[in-house]
Design a protein around this motif. Structure first.
Motif, PDB file in Angstrom:
ATOM      1  N   GLU A  32      -2.929  -4.592   5.130  1.00 41.20           N
ATOM      2  CA  GLU A  32      -2.170  -3.870   6.150  1.00 41.20           C
ATOM      3  C   GLU A  32      -1.067  -3.011   5.534  1.00 41.20           C
ATOM      4  OE1 GLU A  32       1.181  -5.115   9.402  1.00 41.20           O
ATOM      5  OE2 GLU A  32      -0.680  -6.271   9.440  1.00 41.20           O
ATOM      6  N   ARG A  33      -0.407  -3.529   4.484  1.00 38.10           N
ATOM      7  CA  ARG A  33       0.727  -2.821   3.876  1.00 38.10           C
ATOM      8  C   ARG A  33       0.296  -1.734   2.885  1.00 38.10           C
ATOM      9  NH1 ARG A  33       3.379  -5.295   7.249  1.00 38.10           N
ATOM     10  NH2 ARG A  33       5.418  -6.288   6.922  1.00 38.10           N
ATOM     11  N   ALA A  34      -0.802  -1.960   2.184  1.00 36.94           N
ATOM     12  CA  ALA A  34      -1.204  -1.066   1.094  1.00 36.94           C
ATOM     13  C   ALA A  34      -1.330   0.404   1.478  1.00 36.94           C
ATOM     14  CB  ALA A  34      -2.502  -1.566   0.480  1.00 36.94           C
ATOM     15  N   PRO A  35      -1.929   0.750   2.633  1.00 36.01           N
ATOM     16  CA  PRO A  35      -2.103   2.168   2.967  1.00 36.01           C
ATOM     17  C   PRO A  35      -0.799   2.971   2.978  1.00 36.01           C
ATOM     18  CG  PRO A  35      -3.481   0.813   4.375  1.00 36.01           C
ATOM     19  CD  PRO A  35      -2.587  -0.132   3.621  1.00 36.01           C
ATOM     20  N   THR A  36       0.299   2.325   3.317  1.00 37.57           N
ATOM     21  CA  THR A  36       1.581   3.028   3.321  1.00 37.57           C
ATOM     22  C   THR A  36       1.904   3.557   1.930  1.00 37.57           C
ATOM     23  OG1 THR A  36       2.461   1.683   5.133  1.00 37.57           O
ATOM     24  CG2 THR A  36       4.066   2.791   3.702  1.00 37.57           C
ATOM     25  N   TYR A  37       1.757   2.706   0.909  1.00 37.68           N
ATOM     26  CA  TYR A  37       2.065   3.114  -0.460  1.00 37.68           C
ATOM     27  C   TYR A  37       0.998   4.053  -1.018  1.00 37.68           C
ATOM     28  CZ  TYR A  37       5.527  -0.505   0.032  1.00 37.68           C
ATOM     29  OH  TYR A  37       6.591  -1.253   0.489  1.00 37.68           O
ATOM     30  N   GLU A  38      -0.226   3.888  -0.560  1.00 32.97           N
ATOM     31  CA  GLU A  38      -1.286   4.782  -1.027  1.00 32.97           C
ATOM     32  C   GLU A  38      -1.071   6.204  -0.524  1.00 32.97           C
ATOM     33  OE1 GLU A  38      -4.897   1.598  -1.758  1.00 32.97           O
ATOM     34  OE2 GLU A  38      -4.902   2.768   0.087  1.00 32.97           O
ATOM     35  N   ARG A  39      -0.568   6.316   0.706  1.00 36.05           N
ATOM     36  CA  ARG A  39      -0.270   7.657   1.238  1.00 36.05           C
ATOM     37  C   ARG A  39       0.901   8.287   0.495  1.00 36.05           C
ATOM     38  NH1 ARG A  39      -1.295   5.091   6.228  1.00 36.05           N
ATOM     39  NH2 ARG A  39       0.949   4.745   6.530  1.00 36.05           N
ATOM     40  N   ILE A  40       1.936   7.500   0.245  1.00 36.14           N
ATOM     41  CA  ILE A  40       3.130   8.023  -0.428  1.00 36.14           C
ATOM     42  C   ILE A  40       2.821   8.427  -1.862  1.00 36.14           C
ATOM     43  CG2 ILE A  40       5.433   7.423  -1.274  1.00 36.14           C
ATOM     44  CD1 ILE A  40       5.707   5.560   1.144  1.00 36.14           C
TER      45      ILE A  40
ATOM     46  N   GLY B 299      -0.280   8.796  -3.300  1.00 37.55           N
ATOM     47  CA  GLY B 299      -1.501   9.544  -3.517  1.00 37.55           C
ATOM     48  C   GLY B 299      -2.497   8.814  -4.398  1.00 37.55           C
ATOM     49  N   VAL B 300      -2.585   7.486  -4.221  1.00 37.05           N
ATOM     50  CA  VAL B 300      -3.491   6.665  -5.028  1.00 37.05           C
ATOM     51  C   VAL B 300      -4.343   5.796  -4.109  1.00 37.05           C
ATOM     52  CG1 VAL B 300      -1.945   6.623  -7.020  1.00 37.05           C
ATOM     53  CG2 VAL B 300      -1.754   4.839  -5.245  1.00 37.05           C
ATOM     54  N   LYS B 301      -5.309   5.127  -4.709  1.00 36.80           N
ATOM     55  CA  LYS B 301      -6.174   4.232  -3.952  1.00 36.80           C
ATOM     56  C   LYS B 301      -6.594   3.081  -4.850  1.00 36.80           C
ATOM     57  CE  LYS B 301      -8.910   3.140  -0.422  1.00 36.80           C
ATOM     58  NZ  LYS B 301      -8.410   2.835   0.944  1.00 36.80           N
ATOM     59  N   ALA B 302      -6.350   1.852  -4.417  1.00 35.34           N
ATOM     60  CA  ALA B 302      -6.780   0.685  -5.183  1.00 35.34           C
ATOM     61  C   ALA B 302      -8.295   0.558  -5.089  1.00 35.34           C
ATOM     62  CB  ALA B 302      -6.120  -0.576  -4.653  1.00 35.34           C
ATOM     63  N   GLU B 303      -8.915   0.209  -6.204  1.00 37.89           N
ATOM     64  CA  GLU B 303     -10.359   0.025  -6.227  1.00 37.89           C
ATOM     65  C   GLU B 303     -10.748  -1.268  -5.524  1.00 37.89           C
ATOM     66  OE1 GLU B 303     -14.218   1.092  -6.895  1.00 37.89           O
ATOM     67  OE2 GLU B 303     -12.412   2.265  -7.344  1.00 37.89           O
TER      68      GLU B 303
ATOM     69  N   TYR C  19       7.730  -6.273  -1.906  1.00 35.30           N
ATOM     70  CA  TYR C  19       8.161  -5.775  -3.220  1.00 35.30           C
ATOM     71  C   TYR C  19       7.011  -5.801  -4.223  1.00 35.30           C
ATOM     72  CZ  TYR C  19       9.792  -6.269  -8.003  1.00 35.30           C
ATOM     73  OH  TYR C  19       9.920  -6.151  -9.369  1.00 35.30           O
ATOM     74  N   VAL C  20       6.289  -6.914  -4.284  1.00 35.29           N
ATOM     75  CA  VAL C  20       5.202  -7.034  -5.258  1.00 35.29           C
ATOM     76  C   VAL C  20       4.070  -6.063  -4.931  1.00 35.29           C
ATOM     77  CG1 VAL C  20       3.472  -8.590  -6.239  1.00 35.29           C
ATOM     78  CG2 VAL C  20       5.799  -9.407  -5.848  1.00 35.29           C
ATOM     79  N   ILE C  21       3.792  -5.868  -3.661  1.00 38.09           N
ATOM     80  CA  ILE C  21       2.769  -4.889  -3.275  1.00 38.09           C
ATOM     81  C   ILE C  21       3.182  -3.503  -3.773  1.00 38.09           C
ATOM     82  CG2 ILE C  21       1.676  -3.702  -1.332  1.00 38.09           C
ATOM     83  CD1 ILE C  21       1.932  -6.371   0.228  1.00 38.09           C
ATOM     84  N   ALA C  22       4.414  -3.104  -3.494  1.00 33.63           N
ATOM     85  CA  ALA C  22       4.897  -1.798  -3.952  1.00 33.63           C
ATOM     86  C   ALA C  22       4.823  -1.710  -5.471  1.00 33.63           C
ATOM     87  CB  ALA C  22       6.330  -1.577  -3.472  1.00 33.63           C
ATOM     88  N   HIS C  23       5.247  -2.775  -6.144  1.00 35.03           N
ATOM     89  CA  HIS C  23       5.249  -2.822  -7.610  1.00 35.03           C
ATOM     90  C   HIS C  23       3.853  -2.554  -8.179  1.00 35.03           C
ATOM     91  CE1 HIS C  23       6.978  -4.738 -11.411  1.00 35.03           C
ATOM     92  NE2 HIS C  23       5.700  -4.545 -11.711  1.00 35.03           N
ATOM     93  N   GLU C  24       2.861  -3.256  -7.656  1.00 33.75           N
ATOM     94  CA  GLU C  24       1.510  -3.118  -8.207  1.00 33.75           C
ATOM     95  C   GLU C  24       0.880  -1.776  -7.849  1.00 33.75           C
ATOM     96  OE1 GLU C  24       0.744  -5.026 -10.467  1.00 33.75           O
ATOM     97  OE2 GLU C  24       2.326  -6.477 -10.045  1.00 33.75           O
ATOM     98  N   TRP C  25       1.182  -1.237  -6.667  1.00 33.35           N
ATOM     99  CA  TRP C  25       0.604   0.063  -6.320  1.00 33.35           C
ATOM    100  C   TRP C  25       1.232   1.190  -7.147  1.00 33.35           C
ATOM    101  CZ3 TRP C  25      -1.534  -3.555  -3.481  1.00 33.35           C
ATOM    102  CH2 TRP C  25      -2.793  -3.298  -2.915  1.00 33.35           C
TER     103      TRP C  25
END
Length: 217
Positions: free
Chosen positions: A118-126, A128-132, A168-174
């Motif tokens: 749920e949280r990841a798409p926010t950081y992916e949009r900011i 410009g990346v995508k986790a595999e 925090y950890v989600i943001a860190h890893e993205w």
């Protein structure tokens, strides 16, 4: 001393780690006993203080279960699965400690994957990346990791901490999908997308060892 000595062939320096199983001193494989004894003696006060403040092992059946930094009472019922209604956990009356521990970790893993997804798409949009791939692990010392192929792993034990620690950890890893290191650029980017980085780092450093979850198969 209540310290587990662990030798590693590739380790170059000795370092203490606080794990769910206690205190570990990880050392180079060939470090002499004399040097190890000196390290333990020099850190005697810290070891005693840390050991004294480690969470005591208690029964989850008696002490309740933790979710997002809050402890909830555990109540037995006639159901067949672990349930959480926002104020209590409900546990089948036939479950013993080991059965509950396994289902509790499985439940936390499901909630963790939902939360990260749920949280990841926010950081992916900011960024410009995508986790595999996203996976939930149960690491002893790492809160998260990002592989070179874009697989991100998040520690299930973060579900025992306040939500801000998981954020925090989600943001860190993205951010690692942009900067695959811990350079100044990495930290600057992380603080931009997650301004509370310093506070979260400090909280995990101070309280991370309390996030204990009995490891199950």
């Amino acid at each position: 001393m209540n310290v587990n000595i662990v030798r590693h062939k590739r380790r170059k320096k000795a370092a203490f780690y606080v794990t769910p199983n206690g205190i570990e001193l990880r050392i180079p494989a060939r470090l002499s006993k004399r040097v190890v004894d000196r390290i333990l003696e020099e850190h005697d006060s810290w070891i005693r203080h840390t050991w004294h403040n480690l969470p005591k092992q208690t029964s989850v059946l008696d002490e309740g279960l933790v979710f997002h930094g809050k402890s909830y009472p555990t109540k037995k019922d006639e159901g067949t699965t672990l349930r959480h209604d926002g104020s209590s956990f409900f546990v089948p009356g036939t479950w013993d400690e080991n059965t509950l521990s396994k289902h509790y970790e499985a439940w936390l893993r499901e909630r963790a994957l939902e939360y990260v997804t749920e949280r990841a798409p926010t950081y992916e949009r900011i960024l410009g990346v995508k986790a595999e791939k996203i996976r939930i692990g149960h690491q002893k010392t790492r809160w998260g990791s990002c592989s070179s192929n874009g697989t991100i792993s998040i520690n299930v034990r973060l579900m025992l901490a306040p939500k801000e620690m998981m954020d925090y950890v989600i943001a860190h890893e993205w951010v690692h999908l942009v900067h695959f290191d811990h350079s100044a650029s990495f930290w600057n980017t992380l603080r931009t997308v997650y301004p509370e980085t310093d506070q979260a780092k400090a909280w995990l450093k101070e309280n991370g060892h309390t996030l204990q979850l009995k490891k199950t198969d």
